[in-house]
Design a protein around this motif. Structure first.
Motif, PDB file in Angstrom:
ATOM      1  N   PHE A 100      19.055  34.694   1.524  1.00 48.78           N
ATOM      2  CA  PHE A 100      17.972  34.761   0.524  1.00 48.78           C
ATOM      3  C   PHE A 100      18.393  34.303  -0.875  1.00 48.78           C
ATOM      4  O   PHE A 100      17.708  34.566  -1.847  1.00 48.78           O
ATOM      5  CB  PHE A 100      17.410  36.188   0.456  1.00 48.78           C
ATOM      6  CG  PHE A 100      16.826  36.661   1.768  1.00 48.78           C
ATOM      7  CD1 PHE A 100      15.666  36.073   2.279  1.00 48.78           C
ATOM      8  CD2 PHE A 100      17.444  37.670   2.506  1.00 48.78           C
ATOM      9  CE1 PHE A 100      15.131  36.501   3.488  1.00 48.78           C
ATOM     10  CE2 PHE A 100      16.907  38.098   3.718  1.00 48.78           C
ATOM     11  CZ  PHE A 100      15.752  37.504   4.219  1.00 48.78           C
ATOM     12  N   CYS A 101      19.584  33.657  -0.965  1.00 53.52           N
ATOM     13  CA  CYS A 101      20.002  33.110  -2.262  1.00 53.52           C
ATOM     14  C   CYS A 101      20.842  31.861  -1.985  1.00 53.52           C
ATOM     15  O   CYS A 101      21.100  31.522  -0.849  1.00 53.52           O
ATOM     16  CB  CYS A 101      20.808  34.138  -3.070  1.00 53.52           C
ATOM     17  SG  CYS A 101      22.370  34.613  -2.307  1.00 53.52           S
ATOM     18  N   GLY A 102      21.298  31.199  -3.054  1.00 57.08           N
ATOM     19  CA  GLY A 102      22.014  29.939  -2.874  1.00 57.08           C
ATOM     20  C   GLY A 102      23.524  30.089  -2.764  1.00 57.08           C
ATOM     21  O   GLY A 102      24.248  29.090  -2.696  1.00 57.08           O
ATOM     22  N   CYS A 103      24.040  31.313  -2.739  1.00 55.58           N
ATOM     23  CA  CYS A 103      25.495  31.510  -2.675  1.00 55.58           C
ATOM     24  C   CYS A 103      26.063  30.944  -1.383  1.00 55.58           C
ATOM     25  O   CYS A 103      25.433  31.007  -0.329  1.00 55.58           O
ATOM     26  CB  CYS A 103      25.831  32.995  -2.747  1.00 55.58           C
ATOM     27  SG  CYS A 103      25.518  33.722  -4.340  1.00 55.58           S
ATOM     28  N   ALA A 104      27.300  30.418  -1.478  1.00 54.26           N
ATOM     29  CA  ALA A 104      27.944  29.825  -0.313  1.00 54.26           C
ATOM     30  C   ALA A 104      28.370  30.900   0.678  1.00 54.26           C
ATOM     31  O   ALA A 104      28.809  31.981   0.284  1.00 54.26           O
ATOM     32  CB  ALA A 104      29.157  29.024  -0.748  1.00 54.26           C
TER      33      ALA A 104
ATOM     34  N   ARG B 183      31.591  34.856  -4.518  1.00 52.51           N
ATOM     35  CA  ARG B 183      30.440  34.138  -3.948  1.00 52.51           C
ATOM     36  C   ARG B 183      29.223  35.044  -4.025  1.00 52.51           C
ATOM     37  O   ARG B 183      28.658  35.433  -3.001  1.00 52.51           O
ATOM     38  CB  ARG B 183      30.745  33.738  -2.496  1.00 52.51           C
ATOM     39  CG  ARG B 183      31.951  32.841  -2.316  1.00 52.51           C
ATOM     40  CD  ARG B 183      31.742  31.485  -2.965  1.00 52.51           C
ATOM     41  NE  ARG B 183      32.884  30.584  -2.760  1.00 52.51           N
ATOM     42  CZ  ARG B 183      33.937  30.486  -3.575  1.00 52.51           C
ATOM     43  NH1 ARG B 183      34.018  31.245  -4.653  1.00 52.51           N
ATOM     44  NH2 ARG B 183      34.911  29.627  -3.324  1.00 52.51           N
ATOM     45  N   VAL B 184      28.882  35.427  -5.234  1.00 49.84           N
ATOM     46  CA  VAL B 184      27.774  36.371  -5.447  1.00 49.84           C
ATOM     47  C   VAL B 184      26.891  35.909  -6.606  1.00 49.84           C
ATOM     48  O   VAL B 184      27.315  35.114  -7.444  1.00 49.84           O
ATOM     49  CB  VAL B 184      28.304  37.799  -5.753  1.00 49.84           C
ATOM     50  CG1 VAL B 184      28.942  38.405  -4.526  1.00 49.84           C
ATOM     51  CG2 VAL B 184      29.292  37.774  -6.917  1.00 49.84           C
ATOM     52  N   CYS B 185      25.643  36.412  -6.618  1.00 53.68           N
ATOM     53  CA  CYS B 185      24.702  36.088  -7.692  1.00 53.68           C
ATOM     54  C   CYS B 185      23.780  37.297  -7.876  1.00 53.68           C
ATOM     55  O   CYS B 185      23.856  38.255  -7.098  1.00 53.68           O
ATOM     56  CB  CYS B 185      23.904  34.834  -7.320  1.00 53.68           C
ATOM     57  SG  CYS B 185      22.680  35.131  -6.034  1.00 53.68           S
ATOM     58  N   PRO B 186      22.913  37.282  -8.867  1.00 52.99           N
ATOM     59  CA  PRO B 186      22.046  38.453  -9.076  1.00 52.99           C
ATOM     60  C   PRO B 186      21.243  38.853  -7.834  1.00 52.99           C
ATOM     61  O   PRO B 186      21.003  40.044  -7.608  1.00 52.99           O
ATOM     62  CB  PRO B 186      21.120  37.992 -10.209  1.00 52.99           C
ATOM     63  CG  PRO B 186      21.953  37.029 -10.986  1.00 52.99           C
ATOM     64  CD  PRO B 186      22.773  36.291  -9.942  1.00 52.99           C
ATOM     65  N   VAL B 187      20.856  37.882  -6.998  1.00 51.28           N
ATOM     66  CA  VAL B 187      20.041  38.219  -5.818  1.00 51.28           C
ATOM     67  C   VAL B 187      20.861  39.032  -4.806  1.00 51.28           C
ATOM     68  O   VAL B 187      20.456  40.124  -4.386  1.00 51.28           O
ATOM     69  CB  VAL B 187      19.457  36.956  -5.147  1.00 51.28           C
ATOM     70  CG1 VAL B 187      18.743  37.316  -3.840  1.00 51.28           C
ATOM     71  CG2 VAL B 187      18.487  36.248  -6.093  1.00 51.28           C
ATOM     72  N   CYS B 188      22.043  38.512  -4.412  1.00 55.52           N
ATOM     73  CA  CYS B 188      22.795  39.241  -3.382  1.00 55.52           C
ATOM     74  C   CYS B 188      23.559  40.429  -3.971  1.00 55.52           C
ATOM     75  O   CYS B 188      24.076  41.258  -3.233  1.00 55.52           O
ATOM     76  CB  CYS B 188      23.686  38.307  -2.564  1.00 55.52           C
ATOM     77  SG  CYS B 188      24.832  37.307  -3.498  1.00 55.52           S
ATOM     78  N   LEU B 189      23.614  40.516  -5.299  1.00 54.42           N
ATOM     79  CA  LEU B 189      24.203  41.709  -5.921  1.00 54.42           C
ATOM     80  C   LEU B 189      23.159  42.813  -6.072  1.00 54.42           C
ATOM     81  O   LEU B 189      23.477  43.922  -6.499  1.00 54.42           O
ATOM     82  CB  LEU B 189      24.788  41.362  -7.293  1.00 54.42           C
ATOM     83  CG  LEU B 189      26.123  40.609  -7.298  1.00 54.42           C
ATOM     84  CD1 LEU B 189      26.502  40.221  -8.714  1.00 54.42           C
ATOM     85  CD2 LEU B 189      27.227  41.450  -6.672  1.00 54.42           C
TER      86      LEU B 189
HETATM   87 ZN    ZN Z   1      23.828  35.247  -3.947  1.00 57.25          ZN
END
Ligand code: ZN
Ligand code: MN
Length: 487
Positions: free
Chosen positions: A25-29, A39-45
């Protein structure tokens, strides 16, 4: 005397990690072994106020797998939140599919040791996101790595149709081969790409009355060996427990156990677990998925002949053994290459021998596939034809193949260079045979006398001819000349 008869009943839940480049559900690799929490961003965090966006590739991979499992594919699916609280799940819920999975009512055929196959029902297949990983390697601290959070997972649930540890293992192995053939997962067990949770209980008949033991779910198994052994262990443990206590299944008596790989025992974890504990409700941040007929057709176009079918076809069409056909269909690239060589004119059994005995050996050493050796299917086909025509001995063919992979040269040239061209010229060989017979009158006498010594003497004479020709004579032709001369 008390008559006790029983049968073990196993259903399986499998989580398969899909080989997409980015998360669900996000663009992280999606990347194994990267620096923790890199490999994290606000969505998967799980930050407040951010919005998930569905990974289309993950959805298509999942539908393709559900199609391969012969599932009914609904044209409408949606997402649901499965609530639970755990440090490796920053949102406090997992996005999953609850009442409308993307596939249901399918089956998979698994090979049995008898050579027959068994059909195992598939209840459902749905897509969800993975959690992170808790690490307990920092002394009195626990740490969490959220790189894995949000990785797409395909969950597959089977009917309780398996009746032994061996059948459960066969299903796991077959599913691994299938998802690799479809190209939807690397299915690397070492990297946790496939995780298994068997549900196990027994149907016991005692003095003509049937009893059922409570279902035990074993959590998070990540090897075929642990899977098979845990089922076998539970089978024994539940039988002993029933004989000792007489305890049977009651409402809500399902328990969860873990597998101790060191001691090879299952250990009680939780007494009760029911679906409503998770307080599922529809995910408000994601739109439902409508699978149009055209989109469905596009996905279906990626279906291929499945590995077990292909294995059976090789046995039928090419008269290969079950074992050989299994080796050739373990990887799709091997099976494809095999068929290309056969298409190029190679006799199937010859090609099979060349690939399984030599090609795969070199490929394993190099850590690549048999199609990546820098040897074309056409060249292998010509080598097979040379063996078939008696120009190169079966034994020498491995040497030629190895040289082909080494140098990239053609088989005809290498066979010349390496002096491995077999002599099949009858006139030339007849002269050598004549000479050997003249030099070994005792052996000739043994052959003509018949009886026990005859066979051995014949072998000796053949050996002499092979020696004189430095192993280059075609043994079949020599045998024929010998037989004629000694008749
Ligand atoms: Zn992410
Ligand atoms: Mn799950």
């Amino acid at each position: 005397m008390v008559e006790v008869d029983y049968k073990v009943i196993v259903g399986l839940e499998i989580h398969v990690q899909l080989c997409t480049k980015s998360k669900m559900f996000c663009g992280c690799a999606v990347e194994f072994g990267a620096e923790p929490n890199s490999r994290v961003c606000p969505v998967c965090l799980g930050m407040p106020g951010v919005l998930p966006v569905m990974n289309k590739q993950a959805y298509e991979y999942s539908v393709l797998t559900a199609m391969a499992l012969d599932c009914r594919i609904p044209t409408f699916t949606k997402w649901d939140r499965k609530s639970y609280y755990y440090p490796d799940l920053p949102k406090n819920y997992q996005i999953s599919q609850y009442d409308l999975p993307l596939g249901e009512n399918g089956f998979i055929e698994i090979p049995l040791e008898s050579g027959k196959t068994k059909r195992i029902g598939i209840i459902r297949a749905h897509l969800e996101e993975d959690a992170g990983k808790n690490l307990h390697t920092a002394g009195s601290f626990s740490q969490v790595d959220l790189n894995r959070t949000g990785t797409p997972l395909l969950e597959i649930v089977t009917e309780p149709d398996m009746n032994s540890g061996a059948e459960v293992r066969a299903l796991a192995v077959e599913l691994q081969r299938m998802v690799r053939f479809l190209g939807v997962s690397e299915a690397d067990m070492q990297k946790g790409h496939m995780r298994f949770e068997p549900n196990i209980n027994l149907a016991i008949t005692k003095d003509g009355v049937e009893y059922r033991t409570s279902i035990v779910e074993i959590k998070n198994l990540n090897s075929f060996r642990a899977l098979e052994r845990s089922v076998n262990y539970e089978e024994r443990r539940q039988l002993d427990d029933f004989l000792e206590t007489g305890k049977v299944m009651t409402m809500g008596s399902k328990t969860t156990r873990g597998w101790d790989d060191e001691r090879e025992v299952s250990v009680l974890q939780r007494e009760k677990e029911e679906a409503h504990d998770y307080r599922y409700f529809p995910e408000p941040d994601l739109v439902p998925v409508k699978l149009t007929p055209q989109w469905q057709a596009e996905i279906r176009a990626n279906l291929c002949e499945l590995p077990l079918k292909r294995q059976m076809r090789y046995i039928e069409q090419y008269k290969l053994s079950d074992y050989d056909a299994g080796v050739l269909t373990a990887e799709r690239s091997t099976a494809d290459f095999f068929e290309q060589v056969v298409e190029a004119g190679g006799e199937p059994k010859r090609v099979c021998n060349l690939l399984t005995q030599t090609g795969l050996k070199i490929a394993n050493e190099r850590g690549c596939g048999v199609s990546d050796l820098g040897v074309s299917a056409k060249s292998v086909g010509r080598l097979a034809a040379m063996v078939e025509a008696g120009k190169v001995g079966a034994g020498s063919s491995a040497t030629v193949f190895e040289a082909m992979a080494e140098t990239g040269k053609e088989p005809e040239r290498l066979a010349e260079e390496l002096n491995l061209i077999q002599k099949s010229d009858a006139d030339e060989l007849e002269a050598v045979v004549q000479q050997v017979l003249a030099e070994n009158p005792n052996a000739v006498q043994d052959v003509t006398a018949g009886g026990k010594k005859s066979k051995k003497a014949r072998g000796f004479l053949l050996g002499q001819v092979m020696q004189k020709t430095k192993g280059q004579a075609n043994p079949k032709v020599v045998s024929e000349i010998l037989a004629k001369k000694l008749a």
